[in-house]
Design a protein around this motif. Structure first.
Motif, short mmCIF file in Angstrom:
data_model
loop_
_atom_site.label_atom_id
_atom_site.label_comp_id
_atom_site.label_asym_id
_atom_site.label_seq_id
_atom_site.Cartn_x
_atom_site.Cartn_y
_atom_site.Cartn_z
N TYR A 111 0.60 -1.07 -0.01
CA TYR A 111 0.07 0.02 0.05
C TYR A 111 0.67 1.25 0.11
CZ TYR A 111 -3.26 3.61 1.48
OH TYR A 111 -4.15 4.65 1.62
N VAL A 112 1.83 1.18 0.81
CA VAL A 112 2.75 2.49 0.89
C VAL A 112 3.61 2.95 -0.41
CG1 VAL A 112 4.74 3.41 2.22
CG2 VAL A 112 3.11 2.36 3.46
N SER A 113 3.85 1.57 -0.98
CA SER A 113 4.75 1.62 -2.17
C SER A 113 3.97 2.17 -3.51
CB SER A 113 5.50 0.47 -2.48
OG SER A 113 6.06 0.41 -3.77
N PHE A 114 2.58 1.73 -3.67
CA PHE A 114 1.94 1.74 -4.89
C PHE A 114 0.92 2.85 -4.64
CE2 PHE A 114 4.09 -2.15 -5.92
CZ PHE A 114 4.36 -2.19 -7.10
N TYR A 115 0.27 3.00 -3.45
CA TYR A 115 -1.01 3.84 -3.24
C TYR A 115 -0.84 5.07 -2.72
CZ TYR A 115 -3.60 -0.15 -5.08
OH TYR A 115 -4.06 -1.11 -5.72
N VAL A 116 0.43 5.25 -2.03
CA VAL A 116 0.67 6.53 -1.02
C VAL A 116 1.25 7.47 -1.95
CG1 VAL A 116 1.84 7.49 0.94
CG2 VAL A 116 0.59 5.36 1.16
N ASP A 117 0.79 8.70 -1.81
CA ASP A 117 1.65 9.67 -2.60
C ASP A 117 2.91 9.91 -2.16
OD1 ASP A 117 2.34 12.85 -2.74
OD2 ASP A 117 0.85 12.41 -4.22
N PRO A 118 3.99 9.77 -3.27
CA PRO A 118 5.36 10.06 -3.12
C PRO A 118 5.85 11.04 -1.90
CG PRO A 118 5.02 9.87 -5.56
CD PRO A 118 3.64 9.84 -4.86
N LYS A 119 5.16 12.10 -1.99
CA LYS A 119 5.43 13.24 -1.02
C LYS A 119 5.20 12.68 0.47
CE LYS A 119 4.67 17.10 -4.05
NZ LYS A 119 4.00 18.22 -4.56
N ARG A 120 4.15 11.83 0.64
CA ARG A 120 3.57 11.18 1.81
C ARG A 120 4.28 9.99 2.33
NH1 ARG A 120 -0.60 14.17 3.91
NH2 ARG A 120 -1.16 12.35 5.36
N LYS A 121 5.33 9.53 1.52
CA LYS A 121 5.90 8.29 1.77
C LYS A 121 6.78 8.37 3.11
CE LYS A 121 5.47 5.78 -2.53
NZ LYS A 121 6.00 5.33 -3.83
N PRO A 122 7.48 9.37 3.04
CA PRO A 122 8.60 9.60 4.24
C PRO A 122 7.67 9.71 5.58
CG PRO A 122 9.21 11.22 2.49
CD PRO A 122 7.92 10.34 1.83
N PHE A 123 6.64 10.22 5.54
CA PHE A 123 5.70 10.23 6.93
C PHE A 123 5.26 8.93 6.94
CE2 PHE A 123 1.51 10.45 8.57
CZ PHE A 123 1.78 11.07 9.85
N TRP A 124 4.99 8.12 6.05
CA TRP A 124 4.37 6.52 6.37
C TRP A 124 5.65 5.83 7.12
CZ3 TRP A 124 -0.01 3.89 5.78
CH2 TRP A 124 -1.32 4.84 5.46
N ILE A 125 6.98 5.86 6.32
CA ILE A 125 7.96 5.13 6.83
C ILE A 125 8.35 5.59 8.21
CG2 ILE A 125 10.06 4.81 6.55
CD1 ILE A 125 8.52 3.37 4.35
N PHE A 126 8.26 6.95 8.52
CA PHE A 126 8.32 7.36 9.69
C PHE A 126 7.27 6.77 10.99
CE2 PHE A 126 6.98 10.78 12.98
CZ PHE A 126 8.28 10.91 13.66
#
Length: 308
Positions: A111-126
């Motif tokens: 989900y994080v790789s394919f559906y989350v906006d690239p700008k918000r991926k660092p926040f999800w990883i955080f």
């Protein structure tokens, strides 16, 4: 200029100088301790007396080879040995933890790789790394509170009228060990699989869609095979440490949740039989290495299609 001075300025000498610190570090902190454990496993200890005469008695006791035989009674007797029971239980629990960890981690990473906006991926990883902020022991004690006899799970189920009395099989059981270890290692698996998913060329999926493949076929034929290196890495990362974990089984496992690592700790401490503990540790290391290599080989064969 002397011959030694010329050698010091050569590429071989410079390369050796770069490699030497790492080699010495690996020799002193990795190879030397393992070699000492191997030597210790062939010795015998009688309370404070350490007999350095080489013997295989520790391995015979660890594997219960004196009980090996072909009759049902002999095989049943061997299978009831405490060390073989703990070894089999450790393998079973570690495999279950690995399975459920990957099962939970893959959808999140996908989900994080394919559906989350690239700008918000660092926040999800955080957000995924937040569990690392707290102590591992603290997380285990919190699971004791959640899964306890009068804990959150039993209290909620009783409050909803689903059960009349607390479920004893949740806390201090193998189920508690699996839940606690899976929760502890799922962030590692998510990050590992996420990295593999991020490396997938999205144009391959677009080409498959143009050729008529649906979402499920694209996932099976493209995404999953290309993500397998991350799945394999996550499997190894989770499987190897969990089979050697002794804190979690001791705190939440109860008598039926103890693993081979707890027996190794017992031999080194209370039983004062370090050679037997070393033999058990090396036996567990051998099994983990064998299973890991078989799993990696099978996945490599699956990925390449020819096993080379």
């Amino acid at each position: 200029m002397s011959r030694f001075s010329k050698w010091r300025q050569s590429e071989n000498a410079q390369g050796l100088a770069l490699v030497s610190p790492t080699f010495i570090y690996a020799l002193l902190l990795l190879a030397a301790p393992i070699a000492l454990v191997v030597a210790l496993s062939f010795w015998t200890q009688d309370y404070l007396t350490l007999d350095k005469t080489p013997t295989l008695n520790n391995y015979r006791e660890a594997w219960g080879t004196e009980k090996w035989g072909w009759t049902w009674t002999e095989m049943k007797a061997w299978g009831s040995q405490i060390y073989t029971v703990l070894m089999a239980r450790s393998l079973k629990l570690s495999m279950l933890v690995t399975f459920f960890t990957i099962l939970l981690a893959f959808p999140v990473a996908y989900y994080v790789s394919f559906y989350v906006d690239p700008k918000r991926k660092p926040f999800w990883i955080f957000m995924i790394t937040i569990p690392f902020w707290t102590s591992y022991l603290m997380r285990i004690f919190l699971w004791k509170v959640i899964l306890g006899y009068n804990g959150v799970v039993n209290g909620s189920l009783m409050g909803l009228g689903i059960i009349e009395s607390p479920i004893r099989e949740i806390a201090y059981s193998q189920n508690a060990v699996i839940i606690t270890l899976a929760h502890a290692w799922v962030p590692f698996a998510i990050l590992t699989i996420f990295v593999a998913l991020e490396k997938i060329d999205r144009s391959l999926l677009e080409a498959a869609e143009d050729l008529g493949d649906g979402p499920f076929r694209r996932f099976i034929r493209i995404t999953l095979p290309l993500a397998m290196p991350g799945v394999v890495a996550a499997t190894v990362i989770v499987f190897i440490p969990t089979i050697g974990d002794y804190v979690t089984p001791r705190l939440v496992g109860g008598p039926n949740g103890l693993m081979i690592s707890n027996m190794i700790e017992l031999q080194f401490k209370k039983a004062n039989n370090a050679p037997l503990g070393a033999a058990l540790a090396l036996s567990a290391m051998f099994l983990v290495t064998l299973i890991s290599l078989i799993f990696v080989w099978m996945n490599r064969k699956y990925l390449t299609g020819n096993g080379r």
